[in-house]
Enzyme design. Structure first.
Site, mmCIF file in Angstrom:
data_model
loop_
_atom_site.group_PDB
_atom_site.id
_atom_site.type_symbol
_atom_site.label_atom_id
_atom_site.label_comp_id
_atom_site.label_asym_id
_atom_site.label_seq_id
_atom_site.Cartn_x
_atom_site.Cartn_y
_atom_site.Cartn_z
ATOM 1 N N ASP A 67 -6.873 10.986 -24.437
ATOM 2 C CA ASP A 67 -7.472 11.696 -23.294
ATOM 3 C C ASP A 67 -6.571 12.827 -22.790
ATOM 4 O O ASP A 67 -6.252 12.882 -21.587
ATOM 5 C CB ASP A 67 -7.735 10.725 -22.137
ATOM 6 C CG ASP A 67 -8.486 9.469 -22.569
ATOM 7 O OD1 ASP A 67 -9.355 9.569 -23.440
ATOM 8 O OD2 ASP A 67 -8.184 8.380 -22.018
ATOM 9 N N GLU A 274 -18.980 11.145 -20.525
ATOM 10 C CA GLU A 274 -17.666 11.017 -19.866
ATOM 11 C C GLU A 274 -16.823 12.223 -20.279
ATOM 12 O O GLU A 274 -17.288 13.134 -20.943
ATOM 13 C CB GLU A 274 -16.985 9.702 -20.272
ATOM 14 C CG GLU A 274 -16.683 9.595 -21.758
ATOM 15 C CD GLU A 274 -16.164 8.215 -22.166
ATOM 16 O OE1 GLU A 274 -16.068 7.313 -21.336
ATOM 17 O OE2 GLU A 274 -15.854 8.049 -23.361
HETATM 18 O O1 FUB Z 1 -9.113 6.060 -22.280
HETATM 19 C C1 FUB Z 1 -10.070 5.271 -21.615
HETATM 20 C C2 FUB Z 1 -11.408 5.929 -21.670
HETATM 21 O O2 FUB Z 1 -11.794 6.176 -23.021
HETATM 22 C C3 FUB Z 1 -11.470 7.294 -21.035
HETATM 23 O O3 FUB Z 1 -11.493 7.252 -19.647
HETATM 24 C C4 FUB Z 1 -12.692 7.826 -21.674
HETATM 25 O O4 FUB Z 1 -12.883 9.192 -21.512
HETATM 26 C C5 FUB Z 1 -12.483 7.412 -23.109
HETATM 27 O O5 FUB Z 1 -11.676 8.321 -23.800
#
Ligand code: FUB
Length: 375
Positions: A67, A274
């Site tokens: 991320d 997301e």
């Molecule tokens: O790293 C945890 C979660 O996985 C993140 O918040 C999302 O965007 C995905 O990458």
């Protein structure tokens, strides 16, 4: 820091498929392997010997990182990633196995140069309201102060977004005593506009709990629109001058198709899932995000920080591992995409590594789609 892990610069397609079908943080049981990988799947993966190669290598190999939110502060690149760990917690639909407990800030003077892991910048133990799971962070600078924004579940297991401050871009950061008022869900991305105003973009469905806020307040039951209804929207809120709180209630960020209609909940190939990010190019606002269960980084263009934004296409096709998450930044006259994949862990979807690749625009302002695999 030195490297203590073996780098898998080549892995077999069998490993890719195995990792792609494993459950991940934001994944439900029925999720499928990335389409691009499934299409090339042989009838018997056990017999596959085809080697995969990647366009970029992990930026660090001493820890697992994911991320990546990249920023240029004082002429240097700082990357704010999640710090993936093997928690031993079994995988489930809520992503309990993504049990990250601290953040490390990475820094580099040049793209392709040495990447420094600056050590622990903050630990979950030092966030008074935190329960578990430090997920994808971002950072901002204002008047020589640095602000680290992070999602974490509170002690009632509800995601909110917190902020911590430091005099240094690498920390250590000191957490505020409570989450940002009116914040919820995951994946904050803070964008500084040309007029000095800062905006936070955030949200994530499935394990990110955005669907539990559909009515404006938290409801533990997951509520999604019908498939022909507008998809759940990511959120945007202007930050106050102090950078510690919202200056307004979070607003919906609309993503429209070329006919001006909102993308629908059933439009899994294009709708928001997301990993929000905002950047500006030639006076236009580019909102980019992960499509989650279809594994792309997609983008939409608007005329102002609030939108609406019109869907344009794909920035990054599916990578090795279930999640796809990125940031886009200009450095020394070139544009770069920071992203992650699971190549270093041999395909384990919760053990990822951040990478970088140059990004190119077409003359009309559209982005040239990247594929993280060498063809
Ligand atoms: O790293 C945890 C979660 O996985 C993140 O918040 C999302 O965007 C995905 O990458």
């Amino acid at each position: 820091m030195g490297s203590t892990m073996k780098t898998f610069s080549k892995i077999t397609l069998a490993a890719v498929i195995a990792s792609s079908v494993a459950l991940s943080a934001c994944q439900k049981k029925e999720a499928e392997a990335p389409a691009a990988l499934v299409e090339s799947a042989p009838s018997s993966v056990a017999q596959v010997e085809k080697k995969l190669e990647f366009i970029s290598e992990p930026l660090v190999t001493n820890i697992f990182t994911a991320d990546p939110s990249a920023h240029v502060f004082n002429g240097k690149i700082y990357i704010y990633p999640s710090h993936d760990i093997e928690s031993g917690i079994p995988q489930n639909d809520n992503g309990d196995h993504f049990a990250m407990a601290d953040f490390h800030v990475l820094s580099m003077d040049t793209i392709g140069g040495e990447v420094k892991d600056n050590g622990e910048a903050i630990n979950i133990k030092d966030i008074p309201w935190a329960g578990r799971q430090l997920w994808a962070p971002d950072a901002a600078e204002k008047n020589g102060k640095y602000f680290l924004y992070f999602p974490v579940k509170d002690k009632q297991d509800i995601f909110h977004i917190g902020v911590a401050t430091s005099d240094s871009p690498t920390g250590p950061f000191k957490a505020e005593p409570a989450p940002i008022e009116d914040s919820f869900s995951i994946d904050p991305a803070v964008f500084k506009d040309g007029d000095g105003n800062h905006y936070m973009y955030f949200g994530g469905i499935w394990g990110g709990q955005l669907q539990r806020w559909a009515t404006g307040t938290y409801n533990a039951a997951d509520t999604y629109p019908g498939n022909d209804q507008p998809a759940l929207s990511p959120k945007v809120a202007k930050l106050k001058d102090n950078m510690l709180s919202f200056a307004e209630k979070p607003r919906d960020l609309q993503i429209l198709d070329k006919d001006g209609k909102p993308l629908t909940n059933g439009d899994n190939n294009r709708r928001f899932f997301e990993a929000a990010w905002m950047h500006k190019y030639n006076g236009k606002y580019y909102f980019s995000y992960s499509t989650g269960d279809t594994h792309n980084i997609a983008y939409a263009i608007g005329d102002n920080p609030y939108g609406p934004f019109t869907y344009q296409g794909v920035v990054l096709e599916p990578v090795l591992g279930w999640t796809n998450h990125h940031s886009i930044v200009e450095f020394q006259g070139k544009w770069y995409l920071f992203y992650h994949d699971s190549s270093l862990s041999g395909g384990q979807t919760h053990l990822r590594s951040v990478k970088v690749a140059e990004l190119h625009y077409n003359e009309d302002g559209t982005i040239q789609t990247l594929n993280a695999f060498k063809k």
